[in-house]
Design a protein around this motif. Structure first.
Motif, PDB file in Angstrom:
ATOM      1  N   ASP A 175       3.490  10.025  -9.256  1.00 40.59           N
ATOM      2  CA  ASP A 175       2.740  10.321 -10.482  1.00 40.59           C
ATOM      3  C   ASP A 175       2.097  11.702 -10.411  1.00 40.59           C
ATOM      4  N   HIS A 176       1.529  12.014  -9.236  1.00 41.71           N
ATOM      5  CA  HIS A 176       0.893  13.322  -9.057  1.00 41.71           C
ATOM      6  C   HIS A 176       1.922  14.451  -9.167  1.00 41.71           C
ATOM      7  N   ILE A 177       3.065  14.265  -8.539  1.00 40.85           N
ATOM      8  CA  ILE A 177       4.128  15.283  -8.606  1.00 40.85           C
ATOM      9  C   ILE A 177       4.587  15.460 -10.043  1.00 40.85           C
ATOM     10  N   ALA A 178       4.784  14.369 -10.760  1.00 41.61           N
ATOM     11  CA  ALA A 178       5.200  14.448 -12.163  1.00 41.61           C
ATOM     12  C   ALA A 178       4.151  15.174 -12.993  1.00 41.61           C
ATOM     13  N   LEU A 179       2.882  14.897 -12.727  1.00 41.61           N
ATOM     14  CA  LEU A 179       1.793  15.559 -13.445  1.00 41.61           C
ATOM     15  C   LEU A 179       1.780  17.056 -13.155  1.00 41.61           C
ATOM     16  N   VAL A 180       1.954  17.426 -11.878  1.00 41.18           N
ATOM     17  CA  VAL A 180       1.982  18.834 -11.490  1.00 41.18           C
ATOM     18  C   VAL A 180       3.174  19.530 -12.142  1.00 41.18           C
TER      19      VAL A 180
ATOM     20  N   LYS B 161       0.834  -1.204   0.000  1.00 44.05           N
ATOM     21  CA  LYS B 161       0.000   0.000   0.000  1.00 44.05           C
ATOM     22  C   LYS B 161       0.865   1.249   0.000  1.00 44.05           C
ATOM     23  N   LEU B 162       1.921   1.226   0.801  1.00 48.88           N
ATOM     24  CA  LEU B 162       2.827   2.364   0.873  1.00 48.88           C
ATOM     25  C   LEU B 162       3.524   2.580  -0.472  1.00 48.88           C
ATOM     26  N   ALA B 163       3.953   1.490  -1.113  1.00 48.66           N
ATOM     27  CA  ALA B 163       4.597   1.602  -2.417  1.00 48.66           C
ATOM     28  C   ALA B 163       3.623   2.163  -3.448  1.00 48.66           C
ATOM     29  N   LYS B 164       2.360   1.709  -3.400  1.00 48.82           N
ATOM     30  CA  LYS B 164       1.352   2.228  -4.324  1.00 48.82           C
ATOM     31  C   LYS B 164       1.103   3.704  -4.049  1.00 48.82           C
ATOM     32  N   LEU B 165       1.014   4.053  -2.774  1.00 46.48           N
ATOM     33  CA  LEU B 165       0.811   5.459  -2.408  1.00 46.48           C
ATOM     34  C   LEU B 165       1.979   6.307  -2.898  1.00 46.48           C
ATOM     35  N   LYS B 166       3.195   5.800  -2.729  1.00 46.01           N
ATOM     36  CA  LYS B 166       4.391   6.520  -3.188  1.00 46.01           C
ATOM     37  C   LYS B 166       4.338   6.694  -4.704  1.00 46.01           C
ATOM     38  N   CYS B 167       3.933   5.633  -5.416  1.00 48.01           N
ATOM     39  CA  CYS B 167       3.793   5.731  -6.870  1.00 48.01           C
ATOM     40  C   CYS B 167       2.732   6.765  -7.237  1.00 48.01           C
ATOM     41  N   ASP B 168       1.606   6.743  -6.513  1.00 47.64           N
ATOM     42  CA  ASP B 168       0.546   7.716  -6.774  1.00 47.64           C
ATOM     43  C   ASP B 168       1.044   9.135  -6.532  1.00 47.64           C
TER      44      ASP B 168
END
Length: 197
Positions: free
Chosen positions: A169-174, A159-166
């Motif tokens: 991804d959000h930071i990259a999008l921003v 879950k933590l790894a998925k959250l980190k990926c999310d």
């Protein structure tokens, strides 16, 4: 219950026997409190303590517990007293045969076997087998808890790894959006007729 389960039970029993031998060689006897705790644990395990069989041993779980107890008892006797093991085996066979013939007193093979086995092997072996069974069950429960904790830890890490990926991804999008905004502003400034000083 599979063969590997009973092989592990045998392994645990051998390990427990070695521990008991080592404790005997080390010396000091158990404190009264430890002895009392051990006795209460043994009594809690199964209803095998009484000399008379109880008519309440009817549920599937109780029968499974008695079967497990019997296997531990037989494994213990096989290692410690082969003659007693042979006698106990004969008692089990005799109880099963009398139950098949529907003889009086053998309607419940489990109850008949419990009573006859305890009479045959005696209280000492009976209680030792109960102690070994409890030790095995405690180790089994500890193993289940360890596996459960490990599974929960793996799940939390996933879950933590998925959250980190999310988050990544959000930071990259921003960052991409900011870059696009900056490019758009630069393009607008280049096309603007006004000169900025």
């Amino acid at each position: 219950v599979g063969t590997s389960y009973w092989e592990r039970a045998g392994d645990y029993l051998q390990h427990f026997l070695k521990q008991k031998e080592a404790e005997k060689q080390r010396g000091p006897a158990k404190s009264a409190q430890q002895q009392q705790q051990q006795n209460s644990t043994t009594q809690l395990a199964l209803s095998q303590k009484s000399t008379q069989p109880t008519s309440t041993m009817t549920t599937k779980t109780e029968k499974e517990q008695f079967l497990m107890f019997t296997r531990v008892l037989m494994k213990y006797l096989e290692q410690k007293d082969p003659d007693m093991h042979a006698r106990a085996k004969a008692v089990i066979r005799e109880c099963a045969e009398k139950n098949k013939r529907k003889e009086k007193g053998y309607e419940s093979v489990t109850l008949a076997m419990q009573s006859r086995l305890k009479q045959t092997v005696g209280t000492s072996y009976w209680e030792r087998a109960g102690d070994y069974l409890q030790h095995f069950l405690k180790q089994k429960e500890a193993e289940i808890q360890r596996r459960k904790a490990a599974a929960e830890e793996r799940e939390a890490k996933a879950k933590l790894a998925k959250l980190k990926c999310d988050v990544d991804d959000h930071i990259a999008l921003v960052e991409k959006q900011i870059l696009l905004d900056q490019q758009a502003q630069l393009l607008m400034m280049q096309q603007s007729p006004f000169v900025f000083f």
